[in-house]
Design an enzyme around this catalytic site. Structure first.
Site, PDB file in Angstrom:
ATOM      1  N   GLY A  59      -2.388  -6.071   8.016  1.00  0.00           N
ATOM      2  CA  GLY A  59      -3.587  -5.999   7.186  1.00  0.00           C
ATOM      3  C   GLY A  59      -3.400  -6.692   5.848  1.00  0.00           C
ATOM      4  O   GLY A  59      -4.259  -7.479   5.410  1.00  0.00           O
ATOM      5  N   CYS A  67       2.715  -3.554   4.035  1.00  0.00           N
ATOM      6  CA  CYS A  67       1.904  -2.382   4.353  1.00  0.00           C
ATOM      7  C   CYS A  67       2.549  -1.701   5.559  1.00  0.00           C
ATOM      8  O   CYS A  67       3.739  -1.895   5.804  1.00  0.00           O
ATOM      9  CB  CYS A  67       0.437  -2.753   4.571  1.00  0.00           C
ATOM     10  SG  CYS A  67       0.096  -3.825   5.989  1.00  0.00           S
ATOM     11  N   ASP A 119       0.841  -1.202   0.000  1.00  0.00           N
ATOM     12  CA  ASP A 119       0.000   0.000   0.000  1.00  0.00           C
ATOM     13  C   ASP A 119       0.875   1.250   0.000  1.00  0.00           C
ATOM     14  O   ASP A 119       2.100   1.184  -0.149  1.00  0.00           O
ATOM     15  CB  ASP A 119      -1.032  -0.040   1.139  1.00  0.00           C
ATOM     16  CG  ASP A 119      -0.430   0.216   2.520  1.00  0.00           C
ATOM     17  OD1 ASP A 119       0.789   0.453   2.620  1.00  0.00           O
ATOM     18  OD2 ASP A 119      -1.201   0.177   3.501  1.00  0.00           O
ATOM     19  N   THR A 152       2.064  -2.123   8.857  1.00  0.00           N
ATOM     20  CA  THR A 152       2.441  -3.112   9.869  1.00  0.00           C
ATOM     21  C   THR A 152       2.744  -4.488   9.287  1.00  0.00           C
ATOM     22  O   THR A 152       3.306  -5.337   9.979  1.00  0.00           O
ATOM     23  CB  THR A 152       1.281  -3.309  10.861  1.00  0.00           C
ATOM     24  OG1 THR A 152       0.133  -3.763  10.115  1.00  0.00           O
ATOM     25  CG2 THR A 152       0.957  -2.014  11.591  1.00  0.00           C
ATOM     26  N   GLY A 153       2.302  -4.736   8.070  1.00  0.00           N
ATOM     27  CA  GLY A 153       2.364  -6.074   7.478  1.00  0.00           C
ATOM     28  C   GLY A 153       1.169  -6.934   7.857  1.00  0.00           C
ATOM     29  O   GLY A 153       0.978  -8.019   7.301  1.00  0.00           O
ATOM     30  N   HIS A 168       9.331 -25.064   8.505  1.00  0.00           N
ATOM     31  CA  HIS A 168       8.293 -25.851   9.179  1.00  0.00           C
ATOM     32  C   HIS A 168       6.896 -25.652   8.589  1.00  0.00           C
ATOM     33  O   HIS A 168       6.116 -26.590   8.551  1.00  0.00           O
ATOM     34  CB  HIS A 168       8.225 -25.478  10.667  1.00  0.00           C
ATOM     35  CG  HIS A 168       9.433 -25.909  11.444  1.00  0.00           C
ATOM     36  ND1 HIS A 168       9.506 -25.850  12.809  1.00  0.00           N
ATOM     37  CD2 HIS A 168      10.633 -26.402  11.025  1.00  0.00           C
ATOM     38  CE1 HIS A 168      10.687 -26.295  13.221  1.00  0.00           C
ATOM     39  NE2 HIS A 168      11.401 -26.627  12.155  1.00  0.00           N
ATOM     40  N   ASN A 169       6.587 -24.429   8.162  1.00  0.00           N
ATOM     41  CA  ASN A 169       5.209 -24.111   7.748  1.00  0.00           C
ATOM     42  C   ASN A 169       5.056 -24.004   6.240  1.00  0.00           C
ATOM     43  O   ASN A 169       3.948 -23.809   5.751  1.00  0.00           O
ATOM     44  CB  ASN A 169       4.749 -22.792   8.392  1.00  0.00           C
ATOM     45  CG  ASN A 169       5.031 -22.722   9.880  1.00  0.00           C
ATOM     46  OD1 ASN A 169       5.824 -21.900  10.339  1.00  0.00           O
ATOM     47  ND2 ASN A 169       4.413 -23.588  10.658  1.00  0.00           N
ATOM     48  N   ARG A 189       8.036 -34.517   9.331  1.00  0.00           N
ATOM     49  CA  ARG A 189       7.003 -34.428  10.373  1.00  0.00           C
ATOM     50  C   ARG A 189       6.129 -33.197  10.221  1.00  0.00           C
ATOM     51  O   ARG A 189       5.025 -33.150  10.767  1.00  0.00           O
ATOM     52  CB  ARG A 189       7.645 -34.425  11.758  1.00  0.00           C
ATOM     53  CG  ARG A 189       8.370 -33.141  12.127  1.00  0.00           C
ATOM     54  CD  ARG A 189       9.095 -33.275  13.460  1.00  0.00           C
ATOM     55  NE  ARG A 189       9.562 -32.000  13.996  1.00  0.00           N
ATOM     56  CZ  ARG A 189      10.675 -31.388  13.627  1.00  0.00           C
ATOM     57  NH1 ARG A 189      11.438 -31.917  12.679  1.00  0.00           N
ATOM     58  NH2 ARG A 189      11.047 -30.254  14.182  1.00  0.00           N
ATOM     59  N   HIS A 190       6.614 -32.217   9.463  1.00  0.00           N
ATOM     60  CA  HIS A 190       5.845 -30.982   9.300  1.00  0.00           C
ATOM     61  C   HIS A 190       4.721 -31.125   8.276  1.00  0.00           C
ATOM     62  O   HIS A 190       3.770 -30.348   8.282  1.00  0.00           O
ATOM     63  CB  HIS A 190       6.769 -29.832   8.879  1.00  0.00           C
ATOM     64  CG  HIS A 190       7.896 -29.625   9.845  1.00  0.00           C
ATOM     65  ND1 HIS A 190       7.698 -29.209  11.137  1.00  0.00           N
ATOM     66  CD2 HIS A 190       9.234 -29.810   9.698  1.00  0.00           C
ATOM     67  CE1 HIS A 190       8.866 -29.132  11.751  1.00  0.00           C
ATOM     68  NE2 HIS A 190       9.811 -29.497  10.904  1.00  0.00           N
ATOM     69  N   ARG A 201       1.156 -31.580   9.528  1.00  0.00           N
ATOM     70  CA  ARG A 201       0.587 -30.367  10.131  1.00  0.00           C
ATOM     71  C   ARG A 201       0.228 -29.333   9.059  1.00  0.00           C
ATOM     72  O   ARG A 201      -0.816 -28.664   9.147  1.00  0.00           O
ATOM     73  CB  ARG A 201       1.587 -29.785  11.129  1.00  0.00           C
ATOM     74  CG  ARG A 201       1.851 -30.745  12.272  1.00  0.00           C
ATOM     75  CD  ARG A 201       3.172 -30.527  12.942  1.00  0.00           C
ATOM     76  NE  ARG A 201       3.448 -31.575  13.918  1.00  0.00           N
ATOM     77  CZ  ARG A 201       4.654 -31.796  14.448  1.00  0.00           C
ATOM     78  NH1 ARG A 201       5.689 -31.058  14.095  1.00  0.00           N
ATOM     79  NH2 ARG A 201       4.827 -32.756  15.324  1.00  0.00           N
TER      80      ARG A 201
HETATM   81  C1  RB5 Z   1      -2.483   2.316   6.409  1.00  0.00           C
HETATM   82  O1  RB5 Z   1      -2.604   3.497   7.102  1.00  0.00           O
HETATM   83  C2  RB5 Z   1      -2.306   1.160   7.367  1.00  0.00           C
HETATM   84  O2  RB5 Z   1      -3.468   0.908   8.066  1.00  0.00           O
HETATM   85  C3  RB5 Z   1      -1.836  -0.066   6.622  1.00  0.00           C
HETATM   86  O3  RB5 Z   1      -0.650   0.205   5.964  1.00  0.00           O
HETATM   87  C4  RB5 Z   1      -1.546  -1.297   7.459  1.00  0.00           C
HETATM   88  O4  RB5 Z   1      -0.705  -0.995   8.515  1.00  0.00           O
HETATM   89  C5  RB5 Z   1      -2.691  -2.108   7.843  1.00  0.00           C
HETATM   90  O5  RB5 Z   1      -2.566  -3.186   8.428  1.00  0.00           O
END
Ligand code: RB5
Length: 146
Positions: free
Chosen positions: A70, A65, A8, A67-68, A98-99, A132-133, A136
């Protein structure tokens, strides 16, 4: 090997830095954008990355994004994805081993470029260990069928 990338507005610079980094490592990038800082909606880009990976158009996905979180939630809604959101390299490595994760997400407002490169290295340079993974991972994927 192809990597689908999406982000984003909060992560344009980070996406460009990581795109150049993985290209230098020898990967081809399918860039779904966004490429402007105009406000946009992360689900659009998470879904594009998830669908490219699930359809086999890309081997891996990297979505970024603020935080990564969303964009990771969005990508994980696509059947066939196994998404990890990582802020440090150890989890990135174990998520591959593992995943068998196929989409990596992280936050451009959480970590810096050098940490992101370390995370990407651990994620791309480690193989799924199976064994073993597998049971799962199969159990996880079966959840999508109910
Ligand atoms: C955008 O402002 C923010 O919400 C988006 O980049 C992200 O952090 C959402 O998880």
């Amino acid at each position: 090997m192809k990597i689908a990338m999406g982000n984003d507005h909060s992560a344009v610079d980070m996406k460009n830095a990581i795109k150049a980094y993985v290209e230098q490592k020898g990967y081809e990038v399918i860039d779904f954008g966004t490429n402007t800082t105009e406000s946009c909606d992360y689900p659009v880009y998470g879904e594009k990355v998830g669908r490219a990976v699930a359809a086999g158009e890309a081997d891996y996905g990297i979505a970024i994004c603020g935080t990564g979180i969303g964009i990771g939630i969005a990508a994980s809604k696509v059947k066939g994805t196994r998404v990890c959101t990582c802020s440090e390299p150890y989890s990135a490595r174990l998520s591959r081993q593992h995943n068998n994760t196929n989409v990596l997400t992280f936050g451009a407002r959480v970590i810096g470029e050098e940490m992101a490169k370390m995370i990407v290295d651990e994620w791309l340079d480690n193989e799924y260990q199976g064994g073993r993974h597998q049971r799962r991972v199969d159990q996880v994927m079966e959840i999508e069928n109910h």
